[in-house]
Design a protein around this motif. Structure first.
Motif, PDB file in Angstrom:
ATOM      1  N   ASP A 122       2.720  13.610  -6.605  1.00  0.00           N
ATOM      2  CA  ASP A 122       3.113  14.436  -7.752  1.00  0.00           C
ATOM      3  C   ASP A 122       4.565  14.909  -7.619  1.00  0.00           C
ATOM      4  OD1 ASP A 122       2.909  16.379  -5.814  1.00  0.00           O
ATOM      5  OD2 ASP A 122       1.475  17.626  -6.878  1.00  0.00           O
ATOM      6  N   ASP A 123       5.096  15.426  -8.707  1.00  0.00           N
ATOM      7  CA  ASP A 123       6.516  15.790  -8.771  1.00  0.00           C
ATOM      8  C   ASP A 123       6.899  16.876  -7.770  1.00  0.00           C
ATOM      9  OD1 ASP A 123       7.072  13.941 -10.742  1.00  0.00           O
ATOM     10  OD2 ASP A 123       6.562  15.330 -12.364  1.00  0.00           O
ATOM     11  N   CYS A 183       8.910   1.205  -6.627  1.00  0.00           N
ATOM     12  CA  CYS A 183       7.638   0.551  -6.950  1.00  0.00           C
ATOM     13  C   CYS A 183       7.835  -0.731  -7.768  1.00  0.00           C
ATOM     14  CB  CYS A 183       6.721   1.516  -7.688  1.00  0.00           C
ATOM     15  SG  CYS A 183       6.158   2.863  -6.640  1.00  0.00           S
ATOM     16  N   ALA A 184       8.983  -0.896  -8.382  1.00  0.00           N
ATOM     17  CA  ALA A 184       9.253  -2.114  -9.157  1.00  0.00           C
ATOM     18  C   ALA A 184       9.623  -3.295  -8.260  1.00  0.00           C
ATOM     19  CB  ALA A 184      10.384  -1.858 -10.159  1.00  0.00           C
ATOM     20  N   LEU A 188       0.824  -1.215   0.000  1.00  0.00           N
ATOM     21  CA  LEU A 188       0.000   0.000   0.000  1.00  0.00           C
ATOM     22  C   LEU A 188       0.856   1.262   0.000  1.00  0.00           C
ATOM     23  CD1 LEU A 188      -2.840  -0.968   2.499  1.00  0.00           C
ATOM     24  CD2 LEU A 188      -2.905  -0.946  -0.004  1.00  0.00           C
ATOM     25  N   GLN A 189       1.958   1.254   0.718  1.00  0.00           N
ATOM     26  CA  GLN A 189       2.842   2.413   0.736  1.00  0.00           C
ATOM     27  C   GLN A 189       3.430   2.683  -0.643  1.00  0.00           C
ATOM     28  OE1 GLN A 189       5.818   2.049   3.779  1.00  0.00           O
ATOM     29  NE2 GLN A 189       4.300   1.747   5.383  1.00  0.00           N
ATOM     30  N   ARG A 190       3.776   1.634  -1.358  1.00  0.00           N
ATOM     31  CA  ARG A 190       4.325   1.818  -2.708  1.00  0.00           C
ATOM     32  C   ARG A 190       3.267   2.318  -3.669  1.00  0.00           C
ATOM     33  NH1 ARG A 190       8.153  -3.448  -2.225  1.00  0.00           N
ATOM     34  NH2 ARG A 190       9.906  -2.359  -1.258  1.00  0.00           N
ATOM     35  N   LEU A 191       2.030   1.880  -3.500  1.00  0.00           N
ATOM     36  CA  LEU A 191       0.947   2.422  -4.331  1.00  0.00           C
ATOM     37  C   LEU A 191       0.760   3.911  -4.061  1.00  0.00           C
ATOM     38  CD1 LEU A 191      -1.795  -0.364  -4.138  1.00  0.00           C
ATOM     39  CD2 LEU A 191      -0.290   0.177  -6.060  1.00  0.00           C
ATOM     40  N   ASP A 192       0.807   4.296  -2.794  1.00  0.00           N
ATOM     41  CA  ASP A 192       0.689   5.711  -2.437  1.00  0.00           C
ATOM     42  C   ASP A 192       1.859   6.520  -2.984  1.00  0.00           C
ATOM     43  OD1 ASP A 192      -1.685   5.271  -1.104  1.00  0.00           O
ATOM     44  OD2 ASP A 192      -0.745   5.142   0.872  1.00  0.00           O
TER      45      ASP A 192
END
Length: 71
Positions: A46-47, A64-65, A37-41
């Motif tokens: 945004d940049d 995320c990979a 879930l943290q990686r999805l967030d």
């Protein structure tokens, strides 16, 4: 010849697990799910906020990979 299934119709004899083992497994699964879930967030930030955090889009892609079990 009978077909073999992944879920046999007859219940298998249960193995008694120690409470610590059950607790450890549940904690491990919770940690993996939380990491997912943290990686999805992280992927949705945004940049502008990434610059505030000192991260680049490449850092986010690399993180995320990873698989959910990798820290």
């Amino acid at each position: 010849m009978t077909a073999r299934t992944a879920f046999p119709s007859a219940p298998l004899p249960s193995r008694q697990s120690f409470p610590f083992v059950i607790w450890l497994r549940s904690r491990l699964l919770a940690r993996w799910y939380d990491r997912h879930l943290q990686r999805l967030d992280l992927a949705e930030i945004d940049d502008h906020l990434l610059r505030d955090l000192g991260l680049t889009r490449q850092d986010v892609r690399r993180e995320c990979a990873k698989s959910f079990w990798q820290a």
